[in-house]
Write a protein that holds these residues in place. Structure first.
Motif, short mmCIF file in Angstrom:
data_model
loop_
_atom_site.label_atom_id
_atom_site.label_comp_id
_atom_site.label_asym_id
_atom_site.label_seq_id
_atom_site.Cartn_x
_atom_site.Cartn_y
_atom_site.Cartn_z
N ARG A 61 0.84 -1.20 0.00
CA ARG A 61 0.00 0.00 0.00
C ARG A 61 0.87 1.24 0.00
NH1 ARG A 61 -5.42 -0.21 3.34
NH2 ARG A 61 -6.24 -2.16 2.59
N GLN A 110 -9.75 -10.35 2.05
CA GLN A 110 -9.74 -9.41 3.18
C GLN A 110 -10.99 -9.61 4.03
OE1 GLN A 110 -10.45 -5.33 1.94
NE2 GLN A 110 -8.83 -4.56 3.27
N HIS A 113 -16.02 -5.53 5.34
CA HIS A 113 -16.16 -4.30 6.14
C HIS A 113 -16.98 -3.27 5.38
CE1 HIS A 113 -12.68 -3.68 3.50
NE2 HIS A 113 -12.96 -2.39 3.56
N THR A 145 -12.70 -7.08 -6.13
CA THR A 145 -13.41 -6.71 -4.90
C THR A 145 -14.70 -7.52 -4.77
OG1 THR A 145 -12.58 -4.48 -5.30
CG2 THR A 145 -14.29 -4.72 -3.61
N HIS A 184 -18.06 -4.98 1.73
CA HIS A 184 -17.15 -5.39 0.65
C HIS A 184 -15.81 -5.81 1.23
CE1 HIS A 184 -15.77 -1.35 1.49
NE2 HIS A 184 -14.62 -1.68 0.91
N ARG A 195 -2.67 -7.50 -8.66
CA ARG A 195 -3.87 -6.73 -9.00
C ARG A 195 -3.75 -5.35 -8.36
NH1 ARG A 195 -8.95 -6.28 -5.53
NH2 ARG A 195 -7.69 -4.48 -5.13
O1 LIG Z 1 -8.83 -3.76 -2.84
C1 LIG Z 1 -10.06 -3.90 -2.75
O2 LIG Z 1 -10.72 -4.50 -3.58
C2 LIG Z 1 -10.79 -3.34 -1.55
C3 LIG Z 1 -9.86 -2.91 -0.45
C4 LIG Z 1 -10.58 -2.31 0.70
O3 LIG Z 1 -11.78 -2.23 0.76
C5 LIG Z 1 -9.81 -1.76 1.84
O4 LIG Z 1 -8.60 -2.03 1.92
O5 LIG Z 1 -10.40 -1.07 2.67
#
Ligand SMILES: O=C(O)CCC(=O)C(=O)O
Length: 260
Positions: A61, A110, A113, A145, A184, A195
């Motif tokens: 990130r 992930q 949230h 996502t 999501h 990606r």
């Molecule tokens: O990368 C994504 O598809 C979503 C990432 C996300 O929602 C986040 O890191 O808060």
């Protein structure tokens, strides 16, 4: 899943309100996408994986993008996205969290949230309208996502079940615009390639944004930014009395202190 092509402002807004998200395919020209990818790669060079499960231990990130927006600027200011955000939040809003993410092969899904979960507001308040720009194709296998359509309207406490999730499959250069109340998560990257995405939250102007853009950017760089980016960094007052500097409009203050 609603994917809108052609003259799309009205249907896109209607889908965003009904489903909590809309995919706008092919928003970027080939040249814009290529330049954005090159700049993203420059920013990602040398960046290590995140150190926690939520951000992703196989995800890189990059924050503080306003200190070096480069070829991401057309994405950050894209009129088609901002028409939708304005319709949801009003004329004045600011960036919330803003970051590039590179989800590398092997990254698991992930945690689900809602972005606006950081605010102790009633569920029905639309505090954020956000966008995920696909810098690579988002596919079933590379961690597109995952979203729960309609979940922006769910009551507090309801959580998505696996069968309620759909992947936001979209070609590179597309934008996924979604409500800050939508459930999501980034999907599992089971592919062999990274990606990349630019993720940009827009929040109501009277809320504290998740990122402190003023500190991250610095006053000198704020002066150099396009005025629209500067406003989105949080320089625009939220109202006549909210967001002044020493009793002055921030733009006026920036001009005056530059001249001193
Ligand atoms: O990368 C994504 O598809 C979503 C990432 C996300 O929602 C986040 O890191 O808060």
């Amino acid at each position: 899943m609603t994917v809108i092509d052609g003259d799309r402002s009205a249907p896109a807004l209607s889908a965003l309100r009904t489903d909590g998200f809309v995919v706008l395919p092919g928003v970027l020209s080939g040249a814009e996408l290529a330049a954005a990818r090159d700049h993203a790669d420059d920013l990602l060079r040398g960046v290590g994986w995140s150190d926690n499960d939520f951000d992703g231990r196989r995800t890189r990130r990059v924050y503080s993008l306003l200190s070096r927006p480069g070829a991401l600027e057309p994405l950050l200011l894209h009129p088609e996205v901002h028409r939708l955000v304005t319709a949801c939040l009003g004329e004045v809003y600011q960036f919330g969290m803003l970051f590039l993410s590179a989800v590398d092969p092997g990254q698991g899904a992930q945690a689900l949230h809602v972005d606006a979960g950081v605010y102790p507001l009633p569920r029905q308040v639309e505090a954020e309208t956000n966008v995920i720009w696909a810098l690579d194709d988002f596919t079933d296998s590379n961690g597109a996502t995952l979203i729960a359509p309609g979940s922006h309207r769910w009551a507090d406490g309801r959580r998505p079940q696996p069968h309620e999730l759909v992947p936001a499959v979209m070609p590179a250069g597309s934008a996924l615009v979604y409500s800050g109340r939508l459930w999501h998560a980034a999907g599992h990257n089971a592919a062999e390639t990274t990606r990349r995405a630019l993720i940009c939250e827009h929040v109501l102007p009277w809320l504290r944004p998740a990122d402190n853009h003023i500190l991250a950017t610095g006053v000198e760089q704020l002066r150099l930014l396009a005025p629209a980016l500067r406003r989105l960094a949080g320089v625009a007052p939220a109202s006549d009395y909210l967001g002044l500097v020493a009793g002055q409009d921030p733009e006026q203050w920036l001009r005056q202190t530059a001249a001193d």
